[in-house]
Design a protein around this motif. Structure first.
Motif, PDB file in Angstrom:
ATOM      1  N   ASN A  66       2.107   4.453  -8.766  1.00 35.54           N
ATOM      2  CA  ASN A  66       2.653   4.601  -7.420  1.00 35.54           C
ATOM      3  C   ASN A  66       1.621   5.234  -6.493  1.00 35.54           C
ATOM      4  N   SER A  67       0.844   6.197  -7.048  1.00 27.75           N
ATOM      5  CA  SER A  67      -0.190   6.835  -6.228  1.00 27.75           C
ATOM      6  C   SER A  67      -1.273   5.841  -5.821  1.00 27.75           C
ATOM      7  N   THR A  69      -0.872   2.611  -5.217  1.00 26.79           N
ATOM      8  CA  THR A  69      -0.390   1.788  -4.098  1.00 26.79           C
ATOM      9  C   THR A  69      -0.315   2.600  -2.809  1.00 26.79           C
ATOM     10  N   LYS A  70       0.061   3.879  -2.941  1.00 24.12           N
ATOM     11  CA  LYS A  70       0.131   4.722  -1.754  1.00 24.12           C
ATOM     12  C   LYS A  70      -1.238   4.941  -1.146  1.00 24.12           C
ATOM     13  N   SER A  71      -2.249   5.081  -2.014  1.00 25.86           N
ATOM     14  CA  SER A  71      -3.598   5.299  -1.488  1.00 25.86           C
ATOM     15  C   SER A  71      -4.086   4.086  -0.701  1.00 25.86           C
ATOM     16  N   ASN A  73      -2.017   1.843   0.798  1.00 22.53           N
ATOM     17  CA  ASN A  73      -1.186   1.720   1.989  1.00 22.53           C
ATOM     18  C   ASN A  73      -1.533   2.791   3.026  1.00 22.53           C
ATOM     19  N   GLY A  74      -2.035   3.946   2.575  1.00 17.76           N
ATOM     20  CA  GLY A  74      -2.368   5.011   3.508  1.00 17.76           C
ATOM     21  C   GLY A  74      -3.791   4.956   4.009  1.00 17.76           C
ATOM     22  N   ASN A 155       9.375   0.004  -0.612  1.00 17.47           N
ATOM     23  CA  ASN A 155       9.514   0.715  -1.887  1.00 17.47           C
ATOM     24  C   ASN A 155       8.691   0.033  -2.962  1.00 17.47           C
ATOM     25  N   MET A 156       8.455   0.780  -4.049  1.00 19.78           N
ATOM     26  CA  MET A 156       7.715   0.238  -5.182  1.00 19.78           C
ATOM     27  C   MET A 156       8.578  -0.797  -5.889  1.00 19.78           C
ATOM     28  N   ARG A 180       4.043  -3.585  -3.719  1.00 19.42           N
ATOM     29  CA  ARG A 180       4.879  -3.122  -2.620  1.00 19.42           C
ATOM     30  C   ARG A 180       4.363  -3.765  -1.327  1.00 19.42           C
TER      31      ARG A 180
END
Length: 602
Positions: A66-67, A69-71, A73-74, A155-156, A180
Motif C-alpha cells: 500500500n505504501s 502505491t501511495k508513494s 500517487n503522492g 482505494n487499494m 489503485r
C-alpha cells in the motif's frame, strides 16, 4: 526354592520389580489420558497462533504494498507529467523518460516487484518491468481487473493471483496483482490507474505457516468468497459458502466440530480471510503414533525395570556376600585380603571400615614384628654407621689449630661439647627413642661447635615451649637436618647468617621447624628431595649399606615413619635465595590431647 526366596537378593528383586511395574502402569495411564487432552489443546493453540502470525505477516506485507502505491500517487512530478500535453517531440520524449525513471525508482524499492504499469485516462501506458518489450492487451478495458480498478474510488484493490501478467501478454509467470486509481490530489480528479505485479512467493511462503500437517490446505478468500491465493498443497477445496467467517469482533476462529480442524483469521488492511483446513485423520495419526510410542516405552521400561531390579538386588547382596566371605578368612587369621566393591554409600562405608580395620590389624602386627629389639638395634646400628666422619675430621682439625693458637677457653668448650655428643650418640640402648628436651640439649652442644667453627657468623634461635620437652621422637632427628642446613644453605654464603628452631601445635600434631635463611633450593632440587622422601621405609632400610653423605633427610624420615606411621615424617619448603624450612611432624601423645581438650572445654 522357599529358602532361596528368603534370600535378600530374591526379595529385593521381586519387591523392586513389583513397585516399578505398578508405578509405571499407573503413570502411563495418567500420562496417556493427559496427553490426549494436551495434544488436542496444543494443536488448536498452534493452529491459532500460526494463523494469527500469518495474518499479522500479511498485514505487514500489504501495508508495504500500500505504501508503494501511495508513494506513486503522492509524487507531484509524476502526476503533473502524466497530465502534461505537448506538441514538441523532444519534450515528449523527455517527459516519458522522466515518468519511466520515477516508476523505476519505485520498482527497485522492493525486490519482489516484477512489474509496474500506469494507464492514463487518455489511454497511454507506461511500464517498468524485468522483461521489456511486452505487448499490451488491446482489450484490457473489458477485462475484470480493469473494471474493478475503474469502479474503485482511490482505494487499494487486491486483485489476487494471476497465472500471467494481466497487462503484458509476454509475461507468462504467475504474479500477485494489486492496484489503485491515480488521482491529481490538487484537483482531486482521476488521471489514470496503476497496476503492480509482484512475485507470489512471499505470499505462498506466508501461507505455509498455516500448515500443521502435510495435508493442511491453506488459502485466502476475498469479500466475495473467491480464492485470492492458495498454498502449494494439493487437494479438494471445500465449499466456500459453508466455511465459518470471522467477524470484526472475533478476527480468529477455531472450529473442530466436524471431521476437519478449521482455523480462520481476518486481515486488518484488506478484506481477506485466511483459512487453514486440516483433516482430523492427520491429528489422529499423531495420537496413534503417541499411543504406539507409549506402548513401546512401557515395554522397554518393564524390561529396564527387570534389569535394574536384578542389578540393584545384586549390588546390595553381592558386597555383603563378599564381606561375609572375607570375615571368615579373618576368623582363620588371614589379614592380607580386602573387599573391593562399588555399591551404595552405606555398604561402601561398611566395606571401607572393614578394610581399614583389617589393614590396621595387619599393619599393627607387621609393626610389632618390625619393632622387635633385635631388628631395631640392627637398623639403628646401620644408621649409626652412616654418620659422616667429615664432621669428626673437621672438629679434630679445629682442635689442632686451637691448640696451636693456645685458645684454651674455646678449646675446652669444643672438647666438652664433643664429649657430650659422643656420649649421646653412642648410647643406643633400648632402641632409639629420646625426648625432645634431650634432643635439643644435644643440638645445643652441636651448635656450640658449629658456631665456633664458623667464627661467630652463625646466629641461632631455639624457641620451644617447655610443655613439649617430654614428647618422644627418634634419636638424632634434628641434628642431620641442622647439619644439612649449615653445610648446604648457610656455610656457602660466607656472611653472617641465622638458624631458627621452633615448635608449634597443629591439631593432634607437633610441627618442629628448622629454618635457615640461606641459599635455598631451586624447584628441580626441591622436587628431587620431595621424591626421595616419598620412598617407603623399607627402601630406606635396604639402601643403608650404600655409601651416603651424612645420615640424610631420607633416613630421618624413614625412622619417623617406622616409629609413628606413614602419616608422619619430614616436609620440606624452600625458595631459591630465601632459605629452606624443614618441618618434623610427629604425633602429640594421646594423654596430652585429652588434657588439651579438657582445658578447652573448661
Amino acid at each position: 526354592m522357599a529358602r532361596r526366596f528368603r534370600s535378600i537378593h530374591s526379595r529385593l528383586f521381586f519387591l523392586f520389580l513389583t513397585c516399578m511395574t505398578t508405578i509405571l502402569i499407573i503413570v502411563s495411564f495418567l500420562y496417556y489420558s493427559r496427553s490426549l487432552d494436551i495434544i488436542h489443546s496444543k494443536i488448536s493453540d498452534i493452529a491459532q497462533k500460526n494463523i494469527s502470525q500469518t495474518a499479522g505477516l500479511f498485514d505487514l506485507m500489504l501495508e508495504g504494498y500500500n505504501s508503494v502505491t501511495k508513494s506513486l500517487n503522492g509524487n507531484y512530478e509524476l502526476t503533473r507529467l502524466l497530465q502534461e500535453t505537448t506538441n514538441n517531440p523532444a519534450v515528449s520524449v523527455i517527459n516519458e523518460r522522466t515518468i519511466t525513471n520515477i516508476i523505476g525508482a519505485t520498482f527497485f524499492s522492493r525486490k519482489e516487484i516484477v512489474g509496474i504499469h500506469i494507464i492514463t485516462n487518455a489511454g497511454k501506458v507506461y511500464s517498468y518491468e524485468r522483461q521489456f518489450g511486452g505487448v499490451i492487451d488491446i482489450n484490457y478495458e473489458q477485462k475484470e481487473w480493469y473494471l474493478k480498478l475503474k469502479a474503485s474510488s482511490g482505494n487499494m484493490v487486491w486483485l489476487g493471483f494471476y497465472p500471467s501478467s494481466p497487462v503484458n501478454r509476454m509475461q507468462q509467470d504467475t504474479v500477485f496483482v494489486f492496484g489503485r486509481q491515480l488521482y491529481d490530489l490538487t484537483a482531486y480528479k482521476s488521471i489514470g490507474m496503476m497496476i503492480i505485479e509482484t512475485n507470489p512467493a512471499p505470499i505462498t511462503e506466508a501461507l505455509s505457516n498455516v500448515s500443521i500437517s502435510p495435508n493442511t490446505r491453506a488459502f485466502i478468500t476475498g469479500k466475495d468468497d473467491h480464492i485470492i491465493a492458495k498454498g502449494e498443497q494439493e487437494g479438494e477445496f471445500p465449499v466456500l459458502n459453508n466455511l465459518p467467517k470471522p467477524s470484526n469482533g472475533h478476527k480468529i476462529i477455531v472450529d473442530d466440530e466436524s471431521d476437519q480442524l478449521i482455523v480462520a483469521a481476518k486481515t486488518s488492511l484488506a478484506d481477506w480471510t485466511i483459512y487453514g483446513i486440516t483433516p482430523k485423520s492427520d491429528l489422529n495419526a499423531e495420537i496413534n503414533q503417541t499411543r504406539l510410542y507409549l506402548a513401546i516405552v512401557i515395554i522397554a521400561l518393564i524390561i529396564v525395570s527387570t534389569v535394574l531390579a536384578s542389578l540393584v538386588s545384586r549390588t546390595i547382596a553381592s558386597p555383603l556376600k563378599l564381606l561375609i566371605r572375607e570375615m571368615k578368612k579373618v576368623e582363620l587369621g588371614n589379614f592380607s585380603g580386602s573387599v573391593n566393591v562399588n555399591s551404595f554409600d552405606e555398604i561402601n562405608s561398611l566395606v571401607s571400615s572393614f578394610n581399614r580395620m583389617v589393614h590396621r590389624m595387619d599393619e599393627l602386627i607387621e609393626r610389632i614384628t618390625l619393632s622387635s629389639v633385635s631388628e631395631k638395634n640392627a637398623q639403628l646400628q646401620a644408621l649409626q654407621s652412616q654418620v659422616n666422619p667429615h664432621f669428626l675430621y673437621n672438629t679434630l682439625d679445629m682442635i689442632y689449630w686451637m691448640l696451636d693458637e693456645k685458645e684454651n677457653e674455646r678449646l675446652s668448650r669444643v672438647i666438652l661439647s664433643l664429649s657430650q655428643m659422643f656420649r649421646y650418640s653412642s648410647n643406643w640402648g633400648e632402641a632409639s627413642q629420646t625426648t625432645l628436651g634431650q634432643e635439643l640439649e644435644q643440638i645445643r652442644h652441636y651448635l656450640t661447635i658449629i658456631e665456633i667453627r664458623l667464627d661467630g657468623r652463625l646466629e641461632t634461635e631455639i624457641n620451644v615451649s617447655e610443655e613439649w620437652l617430654d614428647v618422644i621422637l627418634p634419636k638424632v632427628t634434628i641434628q642431620p637436618i641442622i647439619e644439612n642446613a649449615v653445610k648446604y644453605g648457610l656455610e656457602p654464603l660466607g656472611t653472617p647468617c641465622k638458624l631458627q628452631v621452633f615448635a608449634e601445635q597443629h591439631g593432634h600434631e607437633l610441627h618442629i621447624s628448622i629454618t635457615d635463611h640461606g641459599l635455598g633450593m631451586d624447584e628441580e632440587t626441591l622436587r628431587q628431595v620431595r621424591e626421595s622422601l616419598g620412598m617407603n621405609a623399607n627402601v630406606a632400610i635396604e639402601s643403608i649399606d650404600q655409601p651416603r653423605r651424612g645420615i640424610g633427610l631420607h633416613n630421618v624420615h624413614a625412622r619417623i615413619n617406622m616409629m609413628f606411621g606413614e602419616a608422619y615424617g619430614i616436609r620440606v619448603e624452600s625458595h631459591r635465595g630465601q632459605g629452606t624450612t624443614v618441618t618434623v611432624v610427629i604425633p602429640i601423645p594421646l594423654q596430652r590431647r585429652h588434657a588439651d581438650e579438657y582445658s578447652h572445654r573448661r
